[in-house]
Design a protein around this motif. Structure first.
Motif, PDB file in Angstrom:
ATOM      1  N   VAL A  94       0.831  -1.130   0.091  1.00 50.47           N
ATOM      2  CA  VAL A  94       0.096   0.136   0.086  1.00 50.47           C
ATOM      3  C   VAL A  94       0.908   1.166   0.122  1.00 50.47           C
ATOM      4  CG1 VAL A  94      -1.949  -1.108   1.222  1.00 50.47           C
ATOM      5  CG2 VAL A  94      -0.267   0.186   2.440  1.00 50.47           C
ATOM      6  N   ASN A 137      -7.620   4.647  -0.156  1.00 46.21           N
ATOM      7  CA  ASN A 137      -8.025   3.593  -0.831  1.00 46.21           C
ATOM      8  C   ASN A 137      -9.609   3.423  -0.105  1.00 46.21           C
ATOM      9  OD1 ASN A 137      -8.407   0.860  -1.725  1.00 46.21           O
ATOM     10  ND2 ASN A 137      -6.242   0.607  -1.649  1.00 46.21           N
ATOM     11  N   LYS A 182     -12.798  -1.929  -1.859  1.00 52.67           N
ATOM     12  CA  LYS A 182     -11.561  -2.295  -2.690  1.00 52.67           C
ATOM     13  C   LYS A 182     -10.790  -3.397  -2.259  1.00 52.67           C
ATOM     14  CE  LYS A 182      -7.828  -0.935  -5.883  1.00 52.67           C
ATOM     15  NZ  LYS A 182      -6.863   0.397  -6.449  1.00 52.67           N
TER      16      LYS A 182
END
Length: 236
Positions: free
Chosen positions: A134, A173, A177
């Protein structure tokens, strides 16, 4: 898995669409009110799973599935039990009697997922299955999925809380998702939270305890799914 719904009742379509939106491993391609609509979609969009009402005008669900040269997996939905035997003759994954609950829908979807795993080569390299990358600030952080405790949604961002990091990882985010990237032991229990079911310490008054002082609420729309999971583990 990509799925498609066929039902001539608008309320039934809305309810089932809502259920599917809460099941992380399903993606709804389209909702159709008759077999003709469904045929047009299937002609150019392959799907893995079909939720088909049986008692529909013009062409019922059973005859529609029978007409497909390469039918996907099928879960039949109907208010009429007399169609059950015919449905299973077509190798249906399951048969949901209306009105059915989210827990019943989830159990049927789980059967489909297991069958999908048996018929498709879905194996990933171990590293890919266990790792998540991430972006956070100006860095890319590698995260061990099984060290995640819970994930909190905050508008356009999510906070990932881990057992080996004193501070959460903040990244741009969405919970929706992220849920598609996580293994089955992660469950959305609130519109703002996904939890690692393997890390739960205690459940009290519809709150999940992590450690000694972190309580995650279980949202009203997610209680049924969560309690179905608890009962599957043998709650007594």
């Amino acid at each position: 898995m990509k799925c498609l719904i066929i039902d001539d009742e608008p309320l039934a379509l809305t309810q089932l669409s809502g259920y599917i939106s809460r099941i992380s491993f399903l993606t709804l391609v389209a909702s159709c009110q008759d077999a003709c609509q469904a045929s047009e979609i299937l002609a150019h969009t392959p799907v893995d799973l079909l939720f088909a009402d049986i008692n529909m005008p013009d062409l019922n669900g059973i005859d529609f599935v029978r007409s497909l040269p390469n039918p996907p997996m099928v879960i039949f939905t109907t208010a009429y039990s007399e169609y059950a035997i015919e449905g299973f003759r077509l190798n249906a994954i399951d048969y949901l009697m209306k009105p059915f609950s989210f827990a019943e829908c989830l159990r049927a979807a789980e059967k489909a997922r297991q069958m999908y795993g048996l018929t498709h080569n879905t194996a990933e390299p171990e590293e890919e299955k266990s790792t998540l990358f991430v972006k956070s600030e100006y860095k890319v952080i590698r995260i061990d999925k099984e060290k995640i405790l819970y994930i909190e949604g905050m508008s356009e961002y999510v906070c990932i809380y881990m057992e080996d990091r004193p501070k959460p990882v903040l990244t741009l985010n969405s919970l929706q998702k992220l849920s598609t990237m996580l293994p089955p032991n992660f469950m959305r229990v609130h519109r703002s939270y996904i939890v690692n079911l393997n890390k739960i310490t205690e459940i009290s008054r519809f709150r999940i305890l992590f450690g000694k002082d972190v309580y995650i609420p279980i949202g009203e729309n997610y209680k049924e799914q969560f309690m179905a999971y608890i009962h599957r583990l043998g709650l007594i």
